[in-house]
Design an enzyme around this catalytic site. Structure first.
Site, PDB file in Angstrom:
ATOM      1  N   MET A   1       4.095  -7.157  -5.284  1.00 51.65           N
ATOM      2  CA  MET A   1       4.215  -7.717  -3.943  1.00 51.65           C
ATOM      3  C   MET A   1       5.531  -8.419  -3.441  1.00 51.65           C
ATOM      4  SD  MET A   1       2.508  -8.016  -0.919  1.00 51.65           S
ATOM      5  CE  MET A   1       3.665  -8.308   0.185  1.00 51.65           C
TER       6      MET A   1
ATOM      7  N   HIS B   1      -5.318  -3.758   5.426  1.00 51.06           N
ATOM      8  CA  HIS B   1      -4.911  -4.016   4.117  1.00 51.06           C
ATOM      9  C   HIS B   1      -6.263  -4.525   3.356  1.00 51.06           C
ATOM     10  CE1 HIS B   1      -2.870  -5.025   0.536  1.00 51.06           C
ATOM     11  NE2 HIS B   1      -3.316  -6.175   0.594  1.00 51.06           N
TER      12      HIS B   1
ATOM     13  N   ASP C   1       0.820  -1.150   0.249  1.00 56.49           N
ATOM     14  CA  ASP C   1       0.152  -0.117  -0.052  1.00 56.49           C
ATOM     15  C   ASP C   1       1.023   1.176  -0.041  1.00 56.49           C
ATOM     16  OD1 ASP C   1      -2.294  -1.649   0.077  1.00 56.49           O
ATOM     17  OD2 ASP C   1      -1.949  -2.088   2.312  1.00 56.49           O
TER      18      ASP C   1
HETATM   19  N1  NAD Z   1      -0.325  -8.771   1.767  1.00 53.45           N
HETATM   20  C1  NAD Z   1      -0.567  -8.011   0.464  1.00 53.45           C
HETATM   21  O1  NAD Z   1      -0.307  -7.042   0.026  1.00 53.45           O
HETATM   22  C2  NAD Z   1      -0.733  -9.135  -0.697  1.00 53.45           C
HETATM   23  C3  NAD Z   1      -0.518  -8.664  -1.800  1.00 53.45           C
HETATM   24  C4  NAD Z   1      -0.682  -9.657  -3.110  1.00 53.45           C
HETATM   25  C5  NAD Z   1      -1.143 -10.861  -2.677  1.00 53.45           C
HETATM   26  N2  NAD Z   1      -1.554 -11.350  -1.262  1.00 53.45           N
HETATM   27  C6  NAD Z   1      -1.991 -12.607  -0.915  1.00 53.45           C
HETATM   28  O2  NAD Z   1      -0.706 -13.634  -0.993  1.00 53.45           O
HETATM   29  C7  NAD Z   1      -1.543 -14.880  -1.294  1.00 53.45           C
HETATM   30  C8  NAD Z   1      -0.875 -15.520  -2.458  1.00 53.45           C
HETATM   31  O3  NAD Z   1      -0.711 -14.734  -3.594  1.00 53.45           O
HETATM   32  P1  NAD Z   1      -0.088 -15.513  -4.960  1.00 53.45           P
HETATM   33  O4  NAD Z   1      -0.525 -14.760  -6.205  1.00 53.45           O
HETATM   34  O5  NAD Z   1       1.288 -16.106  -4.721  1.00 53.45           O
HETATM   35  O6  NAD Z   1      -1.032 -16.974  -5.073  1.00 53.45           O
HETATM   36  P2  NAD Z   1      -0.294 -18.011  -5.667  1.00 53.45           P
HETATM   37  O7  NAD Z   1      -1.778 -19.232  -5.838  1.00 53.45           O
HETATM   38  O8  NAD Z   1       0.200 -17.966  -6.794  1.00 53.45           O
HETATM   39  O9  NAD Z   1       0.787 -18.963  -4.842  1.00 53.45           O
HETATM   40  C9  NAD Z   1       0.144 -19.532  -3.712  1.00 53.45           C
HETATM   41  C10 NAD Z   1       1.099 -20.724  -3.184  1.00 53.45           C
HETATM   42  O10 NAD Z   1       0.849 -21.171  -1.947  1.00 53.45           O
HETATM   43  C11 NAD Z   1       1.104 -22.427  -2.004  1.00 53.45           C
HETATM   44  N3  NAD Z   1       0.411 -23.310  -0.814  1.00 53.45           N
HETATM   45  C12 NAD Z   1      -0.967 -23.384  -0.894  1.00 53.45           C
HETATM   46  N4  NAD Z   1      -1.134 -23.762   0.486  1.00 53.45           N
HETATM   47  C13 NAD Z   1      -0.163 -24.190   1.162  1.00 53.45           C
HETATM   48  C14 NAD Z   1       0.539 -24.741   2.426  1.00 53.45           C
HETATM   49  N5  NAD Z   1      -0.603 -25.125   3.291  1.00 53.45           N
HETATM   50  N6  NAD Z   1       1.668 -24.710   2.665  1.00 53.45           N
HETATM   51  C15 NAD Z   1       2.593 -23.918   1.728  1.00 53.45           C
HETATM   52  N7  NAD Z   1       2.406 -23.599   0.530  1.00 53.45           N
HETATM   53  C16 NAD Z   1       1.133 -23.593   0.156  1.00 53.45           C
HETATM   54  C17 NAD Z   1       0.520 -22.882  -3.338  1.00 53.45           C
HETATM   55  O11 NAD Z   1       0.999 -24.077  -3.565  1.00 53.45           O
HETATM   56  C18 NAD Z   1       1.232 -21.731  -4.110  1.00 53.45           C
HETATM   57  O12 NAD Z   1       2.507 -22.152  -4.632  1.00 53.45           O
HETATM   58  C19 NAD Z   1      -2.775 -14.443  -1.545  1.00 53.45           C
HETATM   59  O13 NAD Z   1      -3.616 -15.049  -0.621  1.00 53.45           O
HETATM   60  C20 NAD Z   1      -3.129 -13.106  -2.088  1.00 53.45           C
HETATM   61  O14 NAD Z   1      -4.185 -12.574  -1.942  1.00 53.45           O
HETATM   62  C21 NAD Z   1      -1.166 -10.388  -0.342  1.00 53.45           C
HETATM   63  O1  LMR Z   2      -5.579  -7.398  -4.121  1.00 55.31           O
HETATM   64  C1  LMR Z   2      -5.302  -8.379  -3.772  1.00 55.31           C
HETATM   65  O2  LMR Z   2      -6.341  -9.390  -3.716  1.00 55.31           O
HETATM   66  C2  LMR Z   2      -3.874  -8.673  -3.390  1.00 55.31           C
HETATM   67  C3  LMR Z   2      -3.294  -7.818  -2.628  1.00 55.31           C
HETATM   68  O3  LMR Z   2      -3.935  -7.748  -1.264  1.00 55.31           O
HETATM   69  C4  LMR Z   2      -3.275  -6.567  -3.182  1.00 55.31           C
HETATM   70  O4  LMR Z   2      -3.035  -5.372  -2.674  1.00 55.31           O
HETATM   71  O5  LMR Z   2      -2.734  -6.357  -4.516  1.00 55.31           O
END
Ligand code: NAD
Ligand code: LMR
Length: 342
Positions: free
Chosen positions: A249, A201, A174
């Protein structure tokens, strides 16, 4: 004489401890083969402060580790599968554990819609971390952050190892977005823009404080505010079903980890907004809140209050607090109470 020798030995031991803490910084990524996990692991491999990089995923951890391990920086990279000892080995000795494991949004979903799937993933990983790395800094990326952070806290409490100074919801994206969007409007270099973002967030819990930046005229810019609060939706829409922000991210997560490592290694004045167990609104029943946090060798060093807000920002903060209280935090706490897992 003996006292002097004891004091000297103590000083040498303390120095040795500090030196070893400096020399060895193991960072573990849980969910390392995912959209965020892979570029995040890459950036951590490029960070000279990281000496050991442990990459765990339910599938693909060793493959990502083998690939990244060929990069010619000093750190050692190891990959782990969910074998009986895989997760515990990945966690053992970690100074920082980053958790981007879980499902991302698709168009039309809110972050809260991820709760049902991600809550149990984060709960189970938190259990493993509480057992194998109880003193690590835990950096939660998995959404909905406003609820997954309280889940980790509840698990660590149940295991008797909760240290509120070492649990962080990563809200850095953010801040990164706000700085970038402001620089686009003002034609400045984004590295010079430091916009504080407080609250949480998701949507209205994301509260940028332009009044405290060098552009107070941006308070009341509804388009900019909307872009910062719903920047994640912009990416989800553009990816059109293929997930949410991963690359930006990864950069944000790597930046936060680097800030923690810098602070752990003695650098003073390292401040990042982050969602932590905070005293600021506990009197209103809100146990977690993102504000500027000074980081140190023990994790959270000092939680800054929100400072002076404009009238409009105060209204945004009121909406944020209502959401955090009504939905987000209590949902995480209730989940662990009702679903303690194995
Ligand atoms: N905090 C933030 O600002 C922010 C920003 C972007 C995304 N996110 C969040 O981050 C998360 C991941 O996003 P992504 O795009 O990388 O998803 P993705 O599906 O590409 O990757 C997730 C990974 O987690 C793994 N996984 C699932 N269960 C698991 C477990 N029990 N143990 C270990 N690994 C496991 C999967 O195999 C996969 O490789 C989402 O929940 C998304 O909303 C948060
Ligand atoms: O928007 C989302 O779901 C992923 C993450 O929290 C973001 O802010 O990009």
């Amino acid at each position: 004489m003996f006292a002097a020798r004891r004091a000297l030995t103590g000083a040498v031991q303390r120095r040795a401890f500090t030196a070893s803490a400096r020399d060895l910084s193991k960072v573990t990524v849980l969910g390392a083969a995912g959209g965020i996990g892979q570029p995040l692991s890459l950036l951590l491999k490029l960070n000279p402060r990281v000496t050991d990089l442990a990459l765990y995923d339910i599938r693909g951890g060793p493959g990502v580790a083998a690939d990244i391990s060929h990069i010619n920086t000093k750190s050692k990279v190891t990959g782990y599968d969910p074998t009986p000892t895989g997760l515990a080995s990945a966690l053992k000795g970690a100074e920082i554990v980053l958790i981007p494991a879980g499902v991302p949004r698709k168009p039309g979903m809110t972050r809260d819609d991820l709760f049902n799937t991600n809550a149990s993933i984060v709960r189970d990983l938190a259990k493993a971390a509480a057992e194998s790395a109880p003193d690590a800094n835990i950096l939660v990326i998995s959404n909905p952050v406003n609820s997954t952070v309280p889940i980790v806290a509840e698990i660590f409490k149940a295991k008797g190892v909760y240290n509120p100074k070492r649990l962080f919801g990563v809200t850095t994206l953010d801040v990164v977005r706000a700085s970038r969007f402001v620089s686009e409007l003002k034609n400045t270099d984004p590295v010079d823009e430091n916009i504080t973002v407080i609250g949480g967030h998701s949507g209205v819990t994301i509260v940028p404080l332009f009044s405290q930046s060098s552009h107070p005229d941006l308070v009341g810019d509804a388009t900019l505010l909307n872009r910062v609060q719903f920047g994640g939706d912009e990416v989800v829409k553009a990816k059109d079903g293929a997930g949410s922000a991963t690359l930006s991210m990864a950069m944000a997560g790597a930046r936060f980890a680097e800030s923690l490592l810098k602070a752990a290694q003695g650098e003073k004045g390292v401040v990042e907004p982050t969602f932590v167990d905070s005293p600021l609104y506990k009197d209103q029943g809100i146990d977690f809140f993102a504000s500027k946090v000074e980081l140190g060798p023990n994790g959270v060093e000092k939680i800054h209050d929100v400072g002076k807000l404009s009238g409009e920002e105060q209204k945004l903060l009121d909406a944020c607090l209502a959401d955090l209280k009504k939905v987000n935090i209590s949902k995480g706490v209730a989940f662990v109470a009702e679903n303690p897992g194995k």
